[in-house]
Design a protein around this motif. Structure first.
Motif, PDB file in Angstrom:
ATOM      1  N   LYS A  45      48.446  38.960  34.670  1.00 37.74           N
ATOM      2  CA  LYS A  45      47.055  39.356  34.511  1.00 37.74           C
ATOM      3  C   LYS A  45      46.152  38.303  35.142  1.00 37.74           C
ATOM      4  O   LYS A  45      46.378  37.109  35.007  1.00 37.74           O
ATOM      5  CB  LYS A  45      46.718  39.512  33.027  1.00 37.74           C
ATOM      6  CG  LYS A  45      45.347  40.122  32.770  1.00 37.74           C
ATOM      7  CD  LYS A  45      45.148  40.385  31.280  1.00 37.74           C
ATOM      8  CE  LYS A  45      43.783  41.016  31.031  1.00 37.74           C
ATOM      9  NZ  LYS A  45      43.582  41.283  29.582  1.00 37.74           N
ATOM     10  N   MET A  46      45.135  38.766  35.863  1.00 36.63           N
ATOM     11  CA  MET A  46      44.234  37.826  36.516  1.00 36.63           C
ATOM     12  C   MET A  46      43.294  37.197  35.491  1.00 36.63           C
ATOM     13  O   MET A  46      42.767  37.881  34.621  1.00 36.63           O
ATOM     14  CB  MET A  46      43.411  38.535  37.591  1.00 36.63           C
ATOM     15  CG  MET A  46      44.235  38.990  38.786  1.00 36.63           C
ATOM     16  SD  MET A  46      43.182  39.627  40.116  1.00 36.63           S
ATOM     17  CE  MET A  46      44.428  40.179  41.279  1.00 36.63           C
ATOM     18  N   SER A  47      43.106  35.894  35.614  1.00 35.33           N
ATOM     19  CA  SER A  47      42.156  35.199  34.747  1.00 35.33           C
ATOM     20  C   SER A  47      41.659  33.952  35.463  1.00 35.33           C
ATOM     21  O   SER A  47      42.377  33.364  36.266  1.00 35.33           O
ATOM     22  CB  SER A  47      42.799  34.822  33.412  1.00 35.33           C
ATOM     23  OG  SER A  47      43.764  33.802  33.592  1.00 35.33           O
ATOM     24  N   LYS A  48      40.445  33.565  35.132  1.00 37.93           N
ATOM     25  CA  LYS A  48      39.871  32.377  35.758  1.00 37.93           C
ATOM     26  C   LYS A  48      40.668  31.129  35.392  1.00 37.93           C
ATOM     27  O   LYS A  48      40.819  30.220  36.204  1.00 37.93           O
ATOM     28  CB  LYS A  48      38.412  32.227  35.329  1.00 37.93           C
ATOM     29  CG  LYS A  48      37.495  33.306  35.909  1.00 37.93           C
ATOM     30  CD  LYS A  48      36.058  33.122  35.450  1.00 37.93           C
ATOM     31  CE  LYS A  48      35.170  34.210  36.029  1.00 37.93           C
ATOM     32  NZ  LYS A  48      33.759  34.101  35.550  1.00 37.93           N
ATOM     33  N   ASN A  84      44.012  32.763  39.397  1.00 41.35           N
ATOM     34  CA  ASN A  84      44.610  33.805  40.238  1.00 41.35           C
ATOM     35  C   ASN A  84      43.696  35.008  40.434  1.00 41.35           C
ATOM     36  O   ASN A  84      44.142  36.091  40.822  1.00 41.35           O
ATOM     37  CB  ASN A  84      45.944  34.268  39.638  1.00 41.35           C
ATOM     38  CG  ASN A  84      45.783  34.896  38.260  1.00 41.35           C
ATOM     39  OD1 ASN A  84      44.730  34.804  37.633  1.00 41.35           O
ATOM     40  ND2 ASN A  84      46.838  35.540  37.784  1.00 41.35           N
ATOM     41  N   VAL A  85      42.413  34.829  40.144  1.00 43.39           N
ATOM     42  CA  VAL A  85      41.463  35.931  40.307  1.00 43.39           C
ATOM     43  C   VAL A  85      41.156  36.138  41.789  1.00 43.39           C
ATOM     44  O   VAL A  85      40.925  35.176  42.530  1.00 43.39           O
ATOM     45  CB  VAL A  85      40.157  35.635  39.536  1.00 43.39           C
ATOM     46  CG1 VAL A  85      39.098  36.686  39.857  1.00 43.39           C
ATOM     47  CG2 VAL A  85      40.426  35.595  38.040  1.00 43.39           C
ATOM     48  N   HIS A 143      34.170  43.054  40.115  1.00 44.06           N
ATOM     49  CA  HIS A 143      35.491  42.426  40.068  1.00 44.06           C
ATOM     50  C   HIS A 143      36.506  43.397  40.661  1.00 44.06           C
ATOM     51  O   HIS A 143      36.186  44.538  41.009  1.00 44.06           O
ATOM     52  CB  HIS A 143      35.851  41.965  38.657  1.00 44.06           C
ATOM     53  CG  HIS A 143      35.894  43.053  37.623  1.00 44.06           C
ATOM     54  ND1 HIS A 143      36.754  44.132  37.685  1.00 44.06           N
ATOM     55  CD2 HIS A 143      35.178  43.218  36.468  1.00 44.06           C
ATOM     56  CE1 HIS A 143      36.587  44.902  36.633  1.00 44.06           C
ATOM     57  NE2 HIS A 143      35.637  44.393  35.881  1.00 44.06           N
ATOM     58  N   ILE A 144      37.741  42.958  40.767  1.00 43.10           N
ATOM     59  CA  ILE A 144      38.734  43.734  41.497  1.00 43.10           C
ATOM     60  C   ILE A 144      39.036  45.055  40.798  1.00 43.10           C
ATOM     61  O   ILE A 144      39.371  46.049  41.449  1.00 43.10           O
ATOM     62  CB  ILE A 144      40.020  42.901  41.713  1.00 43.10           C
ATOM     63  CG1 ILE A 144      40.854  43.478  42.858  1.00 43.10           C
ATOM     64  CG2 ILE A 144      40.806  42.760  40.438  1.00 43.10           C
ATOM     65  CD1 ILE A 144      40.229  43.317  44.225  1.00 43.10           C
ATOM     66  N   ARG A 191      46.756  43.342  38.955  1.00 45.87           N
ATOM     67  CA  ARG A 191      47.332  42.044  38.588  1.00 45.87           C
ATOM     68  C   ARG A 191      47.574  41.218  39.849  1.00 45.87           C
ATOM     69  O   ARG A 191      47.366  41.712  40.963  1.00 45.87           O
ATOM     70  CB  ARG A 191      48.634  42.257  37.822  1.00 45.87           C
ATOM     71  CG  ARG A 191      48.447  43.030  36.513  1.00 45.87           C
ATOM     72  CD  ARG A 191      49.766  43.215  35.785  1.00 45.87           C
ATOM     73  NE  ARG A 191      49.596  43.889  34.507  1.00 45.87           N
ATOM     74  CZ  ARG A 191      49.336  43.274  33.353  1.00 45.87           C
ATOM     75  NH1 ARG A 191      49.230  41.952  33.332  1.00 45.87           N
ATOM     76  NH2 ARG A 191      49.195  43.946  32.233  1.00 45.87           N
ATOM     77  N   ASP A 192      48.002  39.982  39.683  1.00 39.12           N
ATOM     78  CA  ASP A 192      48.286  39.177  40.864  1.00 39.12           C
ATOM     79  C   ASP A 192      49.634  39.600  41.451  1.00 39.12           C
ATOM     80  O   ASP A 192      50.317  40.488  40.938  1.00 39.12           O
ATOM     81  CB  ASP A 192      48.206  37.673  40.559  1.00 39.12           C
ATOM     82  CG  ASP A 192      49.367  37.162  39.700  1.00 39.12           C
ATOM     83  OD1 ASP A 192      50.356  37.905  39.493  1.00 39.12           O
ATOM     84  OD2 ASP A 192      49.295  36.013  39.245  1.00 39.12           O
ATOM     85  N   LYS A 249      43.814  30.850  34.932  1.00 36.10           N
ATOM     86  CA  LYS A 249      45.035  30.771  35.736  1.00 36.10           C
ATOM     87  C   LYS A 249      44.731  30.520  37.208  1.00 36.10           C
ATOM     88  O   LYS A 249      45.625  30.158  37.974  1.00 36.10           O
ATOM     89  CB  LYS A 249      45.830  32.078  35.622  1.00 36.10           C
ATOM     90  CG  LYS A 249      46.437  32.327  34.254  1.00 36.10           C
ATOM     91  CD  LYS A 249      47.207  33.651  34.254  1.00 36.10           C
ATOM     92  CE  LYS A 249      47.800  33.947  32.891  1.00 36.10           C
ATOM     93  NZ  LYS A 249      48.486  35.269  32.889  1.00 36.10           N
ATOM     94  N   ASP A 268      38.457  37.790  44.239  1.00 37.51           N
ATOM     95  CA  ASP A 268      37.090  38.312  44.295  1.00 37.51           C
ATOM     96  C   ASP A 268      37.029  39.378  45.383  1.00 37.51           C
ATOM     97  O   ASP A 268      37.270  39.095  46.555  1.00 37.51           O
ATOM     98  CB  ASP A 268      36.129  37.170  44.619  1.00 37.51           C
ATOM     99  CG  ASP A 268      34.667  37.613  44.611  1.00 37.51           C
ATOM    100  OD1 ASP A 268      34.393  38.791  44.918  1.00 37.51           O
ATOM    101  OD2 ASP A 268      33.799  36.775  44.322  1.00 37.51           O
TER     102      ASP A 268
END
Length: 898
Positions: free
Chosen positions: A544-547, A551-552, A50-51, A538-539, A549, A554
């Motif tokens: 915070k990045m989350s599936k 805004n993840v 992940h990022i 973060r975006d 939202k 990859d």
């Protein structure tokens, strides 16, 4: 010849394979070179890149490649963590899809199935790290449950137990009712949930009609209440302290105690105390020596075994049969029934809407239960003292230093560490029990049997502990167990202690602290000299990045889109100390453009016959242009080196971006074009010599962060064979005579051209229009310099001629100041300056309105209190941008003469 277009996908796999095959990633314990060691924070074997991994490993790789080039024997130790609960969950789900359960398989077969899964699917993340360009010493890859590390775990457990630092105790733990195991604080996720808070009436014993009211969000645990607490200074309850209340439903009499945990300003001012089901209540129970009965079982169902004897009927208050009917009922169903019964008994006062943070198991997704269980504990407080001292005395330094306060705050108040887990996958605790309950902690069953014989005088049947160790126990040994300890290996002698740990702040408590405690206690030395803490990714808005939202980002998709070099450079450039990273794809696009710029510049050099020429000596340079760019390269070397030594990855990237794009590509190459297009001779040879020297320096400086494009260009330009740049030395400053004079000469020309371009851009002069340039107040030296570089100034600043102005400033000019000189562009006949002034004024008014609007929002206390942190930060950034825009527009309007 280099391809016309830069295509990262065509080269990355080939170049990585070549570098790995060359042995460039490998440490050499037998060499006399000074070691440099980093151990990778071991990702879960179940994981994929992940990022956050991309950021963490990019920063580590930059340091490792940099130190290799400095001649250090660099060891970057790779590996993965067995991730007890996460891995067990993955395999249980696979079994579930096949209609099987782990209990049907049995422990041994289930563990075998996990090892099979690990062999088939457990290497995903290490393959992905290769895509990122991580130059890890792959043949040394370790796994927290491989034979060597397992031996280290057993050795440490047995040693600490014999020293009295590991023991068994019954305490409150986080309990996951799905996996039916204790879990660590790290595995608990607090979620904001909307619910209710209920106010209940507890009758006061011996005082008919008198009640004490308590507020609770968890009426289902009231069956385990053993006290009601009030604040010692709360006058409302002073006469009740020392008396008893009747616990509704059970009929048990419980004391009213005075304790500062109760907040007079919150709720009713009185709180029910359930020590076996709440961490705060547990503390109250310990202080007042209260009973601690459990009323929920391992699956969070009502369990009456510890309160059955206390159940008694009290008219209008308690009915034992009602309580007995709750046995085996799920906690949330029990809540509904309890509330209905309390309402029937007229003991439910009210229910109010309430939002609070509810701890959930991060893997199971269900609310965790605080639960009293018999577990194995480690005396963390004793182990923490030397670790605290090590940071206090500077043996280990945190970067940024402010994170030391976070470390101290937790370590100075550290609690006993629950190290046992009720799982099947993990390091099984090396403890064996005799029929009488005697425990024998030894390295293996044979040693345990010997110890039992010594105690009992003969053989007895021993049963091994069913539990496994918390995964943080084994990963806490990572810096030395991966080097072969408890064996005294050459690697251990050379590479421990390690130099740097790069990690996120979120695991300072759980991993960094444990490595510090174990490293000092077992090895007698700190495990690392520096702990470099980076922020979260973060975006672009700071969320915070989350599936959920959507805004993840990859990292592998980003690598496919922009190339690994651009992804790495972006992460490095944004890694400011102490700050989270706001990552936008536009930044990736910008740094992909930077890679393209470097590629195109190198192709231009190649087309002009410029290639590696070790025979050319920088100290031979005589011309101002060559000396200027060589001096600039020296400055870039010094600044990049200082930045990496200080772990300022953002400054390192910024230095190289500015020098490569601006100084070299934009200015040097543009100034050099007339020379390169002119006749052969000493001047052309010198410019070509300086160009090849500086591009070679740039490629070496950029190699740690952009390993692919730099390696490809290095080979194409003839500096070395395939996979040779990674082994090239870090550049050193070249001797440059007359550097100060060259700097004054070219920097002056650059400032003049830059200012003219800025003026033209601000008032929208089309590129096709050229004008003369009037210069007022310039020194003879400045005029002479402009004359020497008139060809470049005409071409790059779009001016026809330079004319000295001695009289008054004519109308219709736009002006700027450079040093002692005022530059004036006569544009009155070219553009409508009045209209431009009006346009700028209109833009200023718009920016001013934005400043007022945002300032009002940030000055609103309600907004600050309610808005998310990322929203507040975004508004502050917008305010700063608007204020900077006003300053720019004011300067632009000031340039336009009347």
């Amino acid at each position: 010849m280099l391809d016309k277009a830069f295509d990262p996908a065509s080269m990355e796999a080939r170049l990585y394979a070549a570098s790995e095959a060359s042995g460039a990633f490998s440490a050499n314990p037998e060499s006399n070179a000074q070691p440099f060691t980093i151990v990778v924070p071991p990702p879960n074997v179940t994981g994929s890149l992940h990022i956050g991994h991309a950021l963490n490993n990019t920063l580590q790789d930059v340091l490792v490649r940099y130190r290799r080039m400095q001649g250090r024997d660099a060891l970057w130790m790779p590996g993965t963590d067995h991730a007890g609960i996460a891995t067990q969950m993955v395999v249980e789900r696979l079994l579930g899809s096949q209609g099987k359960t782990r209990k049907e398989l049995g422990r041994e077969a289930f563990v075998d199935r996990i090892w099979e899964w690990k062999a088939e699917s457990g290497g995903t993340i290490t393959r992905q790290l290769r895509r990122l360009g991580a130059s890890l010493d792959w043949p040394r890859e370790r796994f927290t449950m491989d034979a060597g590390l397992s031996k280290a775990v057993i050795e440490v457990f047995v040693r600490l137990h014999k020293e009295g630092l590991i023991y068994r105790d019954t305490r409150l733990v986080n309990w996951d009712p799905v996996f039916q195991t204790a879990i660590s604080d790290l595995e608990v996720e607090n979620r904001e949930m909307k619910g209710q808070i209920w106010t209940l009436r507890y009758p006061v014993e011996g005082e008919p009609g008198r009640f004490i009211e308590v507020a609770t969000t968890r009426p289902e645990t009231m069956l385990g209440d053993t006290a009601v607490a009030v604040h010692p200074e709360d006058e409302r309850f002073r006469d009740l302290v020392g008396k008893r209340a009747i616990l509704p439903l059970t009929g048990r009499a419980i004391p009213v105690v005075a304790d500062e945990y109760s907040d007079p300003e919150k709720g009713t001012g009185a709180v029910k105390i359930t020590p076996a089901h709440d961490f705060n209540d547990y503390g109250v129970g310990r202080r007042h020596d209260l009973p601690m009965p459990s009323v929920l079982d391992a699956e969070a169902r009502v369990w009456l075994a510890e309160i059955e004897a206390d159940l008694r009927a009290v008219d209008g208050v308690a009915d034992p049969d009602f309580v007995r009917a709750l046995a085996g009922v799920d906690r949330f169903e029990a809540r509904k029934r309890i509330l209905a019964e309390l309402e029937r008994l007229e003991l439910l006062v009210k229910a109010d809407a309430h939002t609070n943070m509810v701890p959930h198991g991060d893997r199971s997704g269900v609310p965790i239960e605080p639960r009293m269980t018999l577990q194995w504990y480690c005396d963390a407080a004793t182990l923490a003292k030397p670790a605290i001292e090590a940071v206090e005395t500077g043996k280990t330094e945190f970067v940024p230093k402010q994170w030391e306060n976070t470390f101290f705050a937790w370590m100075r108040d550290i609690q006993p560490w629950c190290i046992s887990r009720q799982l099947w996958w993990g390091h099984r605790i090396p403890a064996w029990y005799a029929p009488d309950g005697s425990v024998f902690v030894e390295k293996d069953e044979e040693a345990a049997q010997a110890a039992a014989r010594a105690k009992f005088g003969g053989d007895v049947a021993l049963t091994r502990d069913e539990d496994v160790l918390d995964t943080w126990f084994s990963s806490g040994l990572w810096p030395f167990s991966t080097l072969g300890w408890p064996e005294q290996t050459p690697e251990l002698a050379k590479y421990y202690p390690t130099d740097v740990l790069v990690t996120g702040f979120d695991i300072i408590f759980f991993w960094v602290a444990r490595m510090m405690m174990f490293g000092i206690h077992i090895m007698g030395e700190v495990p690392f000299k520096h702990v470099v803490i980076h922020g979260l990714v973060r975006d672009e808005k700071g969320a915070k990045m989350s599936k959920s939202k959507g805004n993840v980002l990859d990292p592998l998709e980003l690598v496919d889109a922009y190339g690994a070099d651009a992804v790495r450079f972006t992460l490095c450039a944004l890694a400011s100390p102490g700050r989270d990273i706001k990552l936008a794809k536009s930044r990736m696009e910008g740094y992909r453009a930077f890679a393209t710029k470097l590629w195109n510049a190198s192709r231009f050099l190649e087309m002009n016959g410029i290639a590696a020429n070790p025979a050319w000596k920088p100290e031979s340079a005589q011309g101002a242009l060559a000396r200027w760019i060589l001096d600039g390269a020296n400055t870039a070397i010094a600044e990049a080196t200082a930045a990496l030594d200080a772990f300022r990855f953002d400054e390192y990237a910024s230095v190289l971006y500015r020098f490569t794009w601006n100084s070299f590509c934009d200015w040097f190459i543009e100034f050099a074009k007339p020379v390169l297009n002119g006749p052969d001779g000493a001047e052309k040879d010198e410019v070509k010599g300086a160009a090849q020297h500086v591009i070679g320096t740039i490629l070496r400086l950029l190699q740690p962060v952009m390993p692919y494009i730099t390696e490809e260009l290095w080979t194409h330009l003839g500096f070395g064979g395939e996979a040779s740049l990674i082994k090239a030395p870090w550049p050193a400053a070249a001797e440059v005579s007359g550097a100060a004079e060259a700097r004054a000469e070219l920097d002056g020309v650059v400032r003049l051209i830059t200012e003219v371009r800025a003026v033209r851009a601000e008032v929208n002069v089309p590129p096709s229009i050229t004008t003369k340039l009037l210069v007022q107040g310039a020194s003879p030296e400045t005029l002479a310099r402009a004359d020497r570089w008139i060809d470049a100034i005409r071409r790059l600043a779009r001016v026809t001629e330079i004319e000295k102005l001695d009289g008054p400033v004519p109308p219709g000019v736009v002006q700027a100041v450079v040093g002692e000189a005022t530059l004036l562009l006569p544009l009155g006949d070219v553009i409508d300056l009045g209209a431009e002034r009006a346009r700028l004024s209109k833009e200023r008014a718009k920016a001013e309105g934005e400043v007022k609007k945002i300032s009002a929002k940030l000055g609103n206390a309600d907004f600050i209190a309610k808005a998310k942190e990322e929203v507040i930060d975004e508004n502050r950034e917008r305010l700063a941008d608007a204020e900077a825009e006003i300053a720019r527009l004011d300067a632009a309007m000031a340039r336009i003469a009347g």
